[in-house]
Design a protein around this motif. Structure first.
Motif: not given
Length: 323
Positions: A126-141, A295-299, A306-310
């Protein structure tokens, strides 16, 4: 000199008394493919045992020339790496012979029963605007099972005055949807390129694709790998796979979003415009709770905080058609 030599011989003889199972346990703990290949030159015994290593880690450092190999795993890495925007190709090309000897296809072919494989890319997609942060986790079959996306605008100091706050960018629904779609496209492209790896190594029980920047993770567990192999078998018999260009089709999904304009973490750091999105297929999304997936993705670390707050916030649901 004679005493030293005798001591070395005794040490080697002592090591030779170790059972193969213990040496394989050590090799599995090492896991790094480059190191394991070097171990093959130590002795005939090591040369015969290294290919039996079941847990492997492959770090991809550069783009390999298309002329080097026609193997499917090479094609995987070549195509995957082309999607990484800022890689620099070398100015000069090594000889065909050296390229072939060092191609990923030939390297992995040295291992007979891979059960756990992790591939690490040199950069994210991913190429995002300066200051933006993206984290992701995907599970597939055979297709997407779930995807968790965490995004925020920037990190500020304890006074919250690190830089000017772009409220419209951080809080806009449009921006959060774009973040989510971008992560899903990156995940589906990576999954598509893993199909040949899954097909060629049928003993594999776990496959993870990460990047050195820690942006995104694609994971396939035992059941998901089985589904993917069955789908490959159908494709071999002429049944079309769900593919779009060079990525797997994302099915119709529901996206449950949670958002907080500003979150203060335990160490006094502020994160702006924090968004958590849990994505599931509309059909067959599973029974796992959002909290367990997130929490499994960002524990751990600041992302886990941040995840626990959200997760305590009210969520809202969006649906999106297949693409």
């Amino acid at each position: 000199m004679i005493i030293i030599k005798n001591q070395m011989v005794e040490a080697m003889n002592g090591f030779d008394q170790l059972p193969d199972s213990l040496i394989l346990l050590i090799f599995n703990s090492i896991s790094d493919i480059k190191t394991l290949i070097c171990c093959r030159s130590v002795s005939k015994r090591f040369n015969s045992l290294v290919p039996q290593t079941e847990s492997l880690s492959l770090k991809v450092d550069c783009v390999i020339s298309p002329e080097s190999d026609s193997g499917s795993f090479f094609t995987l890495l070549k195509s995957l790496l082309k999607s990484i925007h800022d890689l620099l190709k070398p100015d000069t090309k090594p000889t065909i012979r050296n390229q072939t000897q060092n191609s990923p296809a030939r390297i992995l072919n040295q291992f007979d029963r891979i059960r756990d494989l992790q591939i690490e890319l040199p950069a994210g997609d991913l190429k995002l605007e300066k200051g933006a942060v993206i984290k992701w986790r995907a599970e597939f079959g055979k297709s997407l099972k779930s995807c968790v996306v965490l995004g925020f605008r920037r990190v500020a100091n304890s006074e919250g005055n690190n830089a000017e706050v772009d409220i419209d960018f951080a809080g806009g629904l449009k921006t959060r949807v774009v973040w989510t779609i971008s992560a899903l496209i990156a995940a589906s492209a990576r999954h598509y390129l893993l199909n040949d790896v899954v097909k060629e190594h049928r003993e594999m029980e776990r496959l993870v694709l990460v990047d050195r920047e820690g942006e995104g993770t694609v994971a396939m567990e035992k059941e998901g790998l089985r589904e993917s192999r069955e789908e490959s078998g159908l494709a071999a018999r002429g049944v079309d796979r769900q593919e779009e260009g060079r990525r797997t089709v994302v099915p119709s999904v529901s996206m449950r979003m949670r958002h907080e304009q500003r979150v203060q973490l335990k160490d006094g750091v502020w994160v702006e415009g924090v968004t958590l999105v849990v994505v599931r297929p509309c059909n067959g999304g599973g029974d796992v709770e959002d909290a367990e997936l997130a929490l499994g993705a960002f524990g751990g670390g600041i992302y886990g905080e941040a995840v626990q707050v959200l997760l305590k916030n009210e969520s809202y649901l969006l649906e999106m058609n297949s693409f």
